[in-house]
Design a protein around this motif. Sequence first.
Motif, PDB file in Angstrom:
ATOM      1  N   PHE A  31     -27.244 129.260  43.332  1.00  0.00           N
ATOM      2  CA  PHE A  31     -27.062 129.070  41.888  1.00  0.00           C
ATOM      3  C   PHE A  31     -26.731 127.590  41.703  1.00  0.00           C
ATOM      4  O   PHE A  31     -25.606 127.155  41.929  1.00  0.00           O
ATOM      5  CB  PHE A  31     -25.932 129.963  41.392  1.00  0.00           C
ATOM      6  CG  PHE A  31     -25.700 129.913  39.899  1.00  0.00           C
ATOM      7  CD1 PHE A  31     -26.620 130.459  39.017  1.00  0.00           C
ATOM      8  CD2 PHE A  31     -24.544 129.338  39.385  1.00  0.00           C
ATOM      9  CE1 PHE A  31     -26.404 130.413  37.639  1.00  0.00           C
ATOM     10  CE2 PHE A  31     -24.311 129.305  38.021  1.00  0.00           C
ATOM     11  CZ  PHE A  31     -25.254 129.845  37.148  1.00  0.00           C
ATOM     12  N   THR A  60     -30.621 133.920  38.736  1.00  0.00           N
ATOM     13  CA  THR A  60     -30.955 133.638  37.336  1.00  0.00           C
ATOM     14  C   THR A  60     -30.161 134.478  36.342  1.00  0.00           C
ATOM     15  O   THR A  60     -30.165 134.187  35.142  1.00  0.00           O
ATOM     16  CB  THR A  60     -32.455 133.876  37.090  1.00  0.00           C
ATOM     17  OG1 THR A  60     -32.781 135.230  37.435  1.00  0.00           O
ATOM     18  CG2 THR A  60     -33.308 132.934  37.943  1.00  0.00           C
ATOM     19  N   THR A  61     -29.479 135.511  36.825  1.00  0.00           N
ATOM     20  CA  THR A  61     -28.733 136.406  35.938  1.00  0.00           C
ATOM     21  C   THR A  61     -27.236 136.212  36.155  1.00  0.00           C
ATOM     22  O   THR A  61     -26.762 136.302  37.293  1.00  0.00           O
ATOM     23  CB  THR A  61     -29.114 137.866  36.197  1.00  0.00           C
ATOM     24  OG1 THR A  61     -30.530 138.021  36.039  1.00  0.00           O
ATOM     25  CG2 THR A  61     -28.395 138.792  35.227  1.00  0.00           C
ATOM     26  N   LYS A  74     -26.738 124.217  39.233  1.00  0.00           N
ATOM     27  CA  LYS A  74     -26.785 123.673  37.880  1.00  0.00           C
ATOM     28  C   LYS A  74     -26.364 122.202  37.951  1.00  0.00           C
ATOM     29  O   LYS A  74     -25.245 121.889  38.355  1.00  0.00           O
ATOM     30  CB  LYS A  74     -25.855 124.445  36.939  1.00  0.00           C
ATOM     31  CG  LYS A  74     -26.213 125.924  36.795  1.00  0.00           C
ATOM     32  CD  LYS A  74     -27.573 126.135  36.184  1.00  0.00           C
ATOM     33  CE  LYS A  74     -27.947 127.603  36.081  1.00  0.00           C
ATOM     34  NZ  LYS A  74     -29.314 127.800  35.555  1.00  0.00           N
ATOM     35  N   GLU A 128     -33.317 132.113  44.044  1.00  0.00           N
ATOM     36  CA  GLU A 128     -32.590 131.574  42.897  1.00  0.00           C
ATOM     37  C   GLU A 128     -31.887 132.684  42.115  1.00  0.00           C
ATOM     38  O   GLU A 128     -32.464 133.731  41.842  1.00  0.00           O
ATOM     39  CB  GLU A 128     -33.553 130.839  41.966  1.00  0.00           C
ATOM     40  CG  GLU A 128     -32.872 130.207  40.765  1.00  0.00           C
ATOM     41  CD  GLU A 128     -33.857 129.537  39.824  1.00  0.00           C
ATOM     42  OE1 GLU A 128     -33.412 128.976  38.797  1.00  0.00           O
ATOM     43  OE2 GLU A 128     -35.071 129.592  40.117  1.00  0.00           O
TER      44      GLU A 128
END
Length: 217
Positions: free
Chosen positions: A107, A53-54, A109, A51
Amino acid sequence: DAERAAAATAAAAAATSPDAKASAPPPPQAKPAPAHTPIPVAVKSAGPWTEITTFALELGTSSSATVTVDIRLKGVEQLPPESVTCDFTESSLDLKIVGLEGKNHRFLKTNLEKDIVPGDSSVRVKKNHVILTLQKVKGQYGYDYWGDLCAKGKRKPATAKTEADPSAGIMDMMKDLYDEGDDSMKKIIGEAMYKAKRGEKYEPGDLKGAGGGLDDL
């Protein structure tokens, strides 16, 4: 010699007689070729996923047409183009990067704060960066204001604003700014909404300090 010739003649006659043919063993038949058996090949889907995350985020203002997501991944530009893909929907994005230093990165969302236009959104690879450009939905009074990449609670779908009641569209916009603004913005917008509900006239100047007024929306 005469006896040998007679014996050979008799043997030939016996070999060609019907009885001899009936008792002769059948000629060997060729064995059928073995049926081809396909070799099973294990096809694995990409994964497991690491994953992401940044990332850096540029939301812009209510006059900006896009939201930009900048993800830094060293050496990503060395991958073949088909290894970096992103699927967009109105409310989600799904970036997949396959085979970067032996890992598969993702990534995902699924609760974007506002609707986007999937067909006009894009993914672009630069040196050590993957850039996602999300095209905002443009309403009657401009583009939606984004406070974050994803909604913190239940997602608000885009609402079509009609020309039949322009004041309703303005009130909806003011309510969105109030819900997403800081204390100062809430105070200014709250006063303007209070005047509007009482039927008092309010001017764009009443919203000074709330993002520059309605002229900037």
